[in-house]
Design an enzyme around this catalytic site. Structure first.
Site, short mmCIF file in Angstrom:
data_model
loop_
_atom_site.label_atom_id
_atom_site.label_comp_id
_atom_site.label_asym_id
_atom_site.label_seq_id
_atom_site.Cartn_x
_atom_site.Cartn_y
_atom_site.Cartn_z
N ASN A 12 1.77 -3.24 2.41
CA ASN A 12 1.09 -3.00 3.68
C ASN A 12 0.05 -1.90 3.44
O ASN A 12 0.39 -0.73 3.31
CB ASN A 12 2.13 -2.57 4.72
CG ASN A 12 1.49 -2.14 6.03
OD1 ASN A 12 0.31 -2.37 6.27
ND2 ASN A 12 2.29 -1.50 6.88
N TRP A 13 -1.20 -2.31 3.41
CA TRP A 13 -2.28 -1.34 3.08
C TRP A 13 -2.62 -0.43 4.25
O TRP A 13 -3.33 0.55 4.09
CB TRP A 13 -3.54 -2.10 2.64
CG TRP A 13 -3.45 -2.76 1.31
CD1 TRP A 13 -2.32 -3.01 0.56
CD2 TRP A 13 -4.54 -3.27 0.53
NE1 TRP A 13 -2.65 -3.65 -0.61
CE2 TRP A 13 -4.01 -3.81 -0.65
CE3 TRP A 13 -5.92 -3.33 0.74
CZ2 TRP A 13 -4.81 -4.40 -1.63
CZ3 TRP A 13 -6.72 -3.92 -0.23
CH2 TRP A 13 -6.16 -4.44 -1.41
N LYS A 14 -2.17 -0.80 5.45
CA LYS A 14 -2.52 -0.04 6.66
C LYS A 14 -4.05 0.11 6.76
O LYS A 14 -4.77 -0.79 6.35
CB LYS A 14 -1.79 1.31 6.66
CG LYS A 14 -0.29 1.13 6.40
CD LYS A 14 0.52 2.35 6.69
CE LYS A 14 1.97 2.04 6.40
NZ LYS A 14 2.88 3.06 6.86
N HIS A 99 5.00 -3.71 13.62
CA HIS A 99 5.15 -2.52 12.78
C HIS A 99 5.30 -1.30 13.69
O HIS A 99 4.68 -1.24 14.76
CB HIS A 99 3.93 -2.36 11.87
CG HIS A 99 4.13 -1.28 10.86
ND1 HIS A 99 3.96 0.05 11.18
CD2 HIS A 99 4.53 -1.31 9.57
CE1 HIS A 99 4.24 0.79 10.11
NE2 HIS A 99 4.59 -0.02 9.12
N GLU A 101 4.06 1.53 13.67
CA GLU A 101 2.82 2.22 14.03
C GLU A 101 2.12 1.49 15.18
O GLU A 101 1.42 2.10 15.99
CB GLU A 101 1.91 2.36 12.79
CG GLU A 101 2.43 3.46 11.88
CD GLU A 101 2.18 3.25 10.40
OE1 GLU A 101 1.31 2.44 10.04
OE2 GLU A 101 2.88 3.90 9.61
N GLU A 169 12.60 -1.31 8.94
CA GLU A 169 11.89 -0.08 8.56
C GLU A 169 12.30 1.05 9.48
O GLU A 169 11.80 1.14 10.62
CB GLU A 169 10.38 -0.28 8.67
CG GLU A 169 9.83 -1.31 7.71
CD GLU A 169 8.36 -1.04 7.40
OE1 GLU A 169 8.05 -0.86 6.22
OE2 GLU A 169 7.55 -1.00 8.33
N GLY A 232 4.39 0.60 1.74
CA GLY A 232 3.13 1.12 2.28
C GLY A 232 2.35 1.84 1.21
O GLY A 232 1.71 1.24 0.34
#
Ligand code: PGA
Length: 256
Positions: A12-14, A99, A101, A169, A232
């Site tokens: 997950n590159w965000k 997610h 976030e 998570e 991440g």
């Protein structure tokens, strides 16, 4: 072979990655993967701006490609949103949903995740649906209740082991360098596995995510019902991500 026997390692590159550095990363990852035996599914989730650019490289190196979110409508007057069919069109096979976030910074509810997942399944995408407790939930002994709620509310009936992967998570473990104990991960993955078996009658792949690095990947992937990892920060460096992928060969195969 049941899908649970094939580990899934996701990066997950965000909100990281500009075109030139992203291409370098994917090519380095692809070459690293080509030079050793493949024993798992690997996918990356770059920002939406990079998906079309990276799709041909991902195809060339057999790396899965996914969006980090999508909207629950296929098209229309929804400024700023991206639909599942647009992700498909950009070359994606996957989409990450719920997610923490997005749940915390964008006030995304489990009901919204449910709607998004349904539309994504209709578009033929594989959803990676994230669930996890906050530190406050954990300290108040609410972890299992919160996870159960998120499972019931976020996962639509359209989910099958073929089109849905669950990512556990713990919110307090994301980007903090802290992880639950191996005993805690064991207990929680068993719980998630059993909770999904009741309504769906089939085992789903369940990933662990939150401060995974090459130093802890192997001991986590060896836990029963850990079928892969959602990574991440450590997925942004090809060598480190490749070491984590290598650790996935130690996955344990279980009958259900
Ligand atoms: P992290 O993030 O590996 O940097 O903790 C994981 C995630 O948010 O998916």
């Amino acid at each position: 072979m049941p899908t649970t026997a094939i580990p899934f390692i996701a990066g997950n590159w965000k909100m990281h990655g500009l075109k030139s550095e992203a291409l370098d990363l994917v090519v380095a990852l692809g070459k690293g993967l080509q030079s050793s035996e493949r024993h798992c599914d690997v996918a990356i989730f770059p920002p939406a701006t990079l998906l079309s650019t990276l799709s041909e490289f991902c195809q060339q190196y057999t790396i899965g490609l996914g969006g980090q979110d999508c909207f629950y409508e296929e098209r229309g007057a929804f400024t700023g949103d991206i639909s599942p069919i647009m992700l498909k069109d950009a070359g994606c096979q996957y989409v990450l949903l719920g997610h923490s976030e997005r749940r915390s910074l964008h006030e995304e509810t489990s009901i919204a995740v449910h709607k998004k997942a349904k539309t994504a399944h209709k578009a033929g995408l594989i959803t990676v649906i994230c669930i996890g407790e906050t530190l406050e939930h954990k300290e108040n002994g609410q972890t299992l209740t919160v996870l159960q709620e998120q499972i019931v509310e976020s996962i639509p009936k359209t989910a099958t082991p073929g089109n849905t992967i669950i990512a556990y998570e713990p919110v307090w473990a994301i980007g903090t360098g802290k992880t639950p104990s191996l005993a805690e991960i064991t207990e929680i993955h068993h719980f998630i596995h059993d909770s999904l078996l009741k309504p769906f009658e089939k085992p789903f792949r369940i990933l662990y995510g939150g401060s995974v690095k090459s130093g802890n990947a192997r001991e986590i992937i060896e836990i029963e019902h850990v079928n892969g990892l959602l990574v991440g920060g450590a997925s942004l460096e090809a060598e480190e991500f490749l070491r984590i992928i290598k650790a996935a060969k130690h996955i344990k195969e279980h009958s259900s």
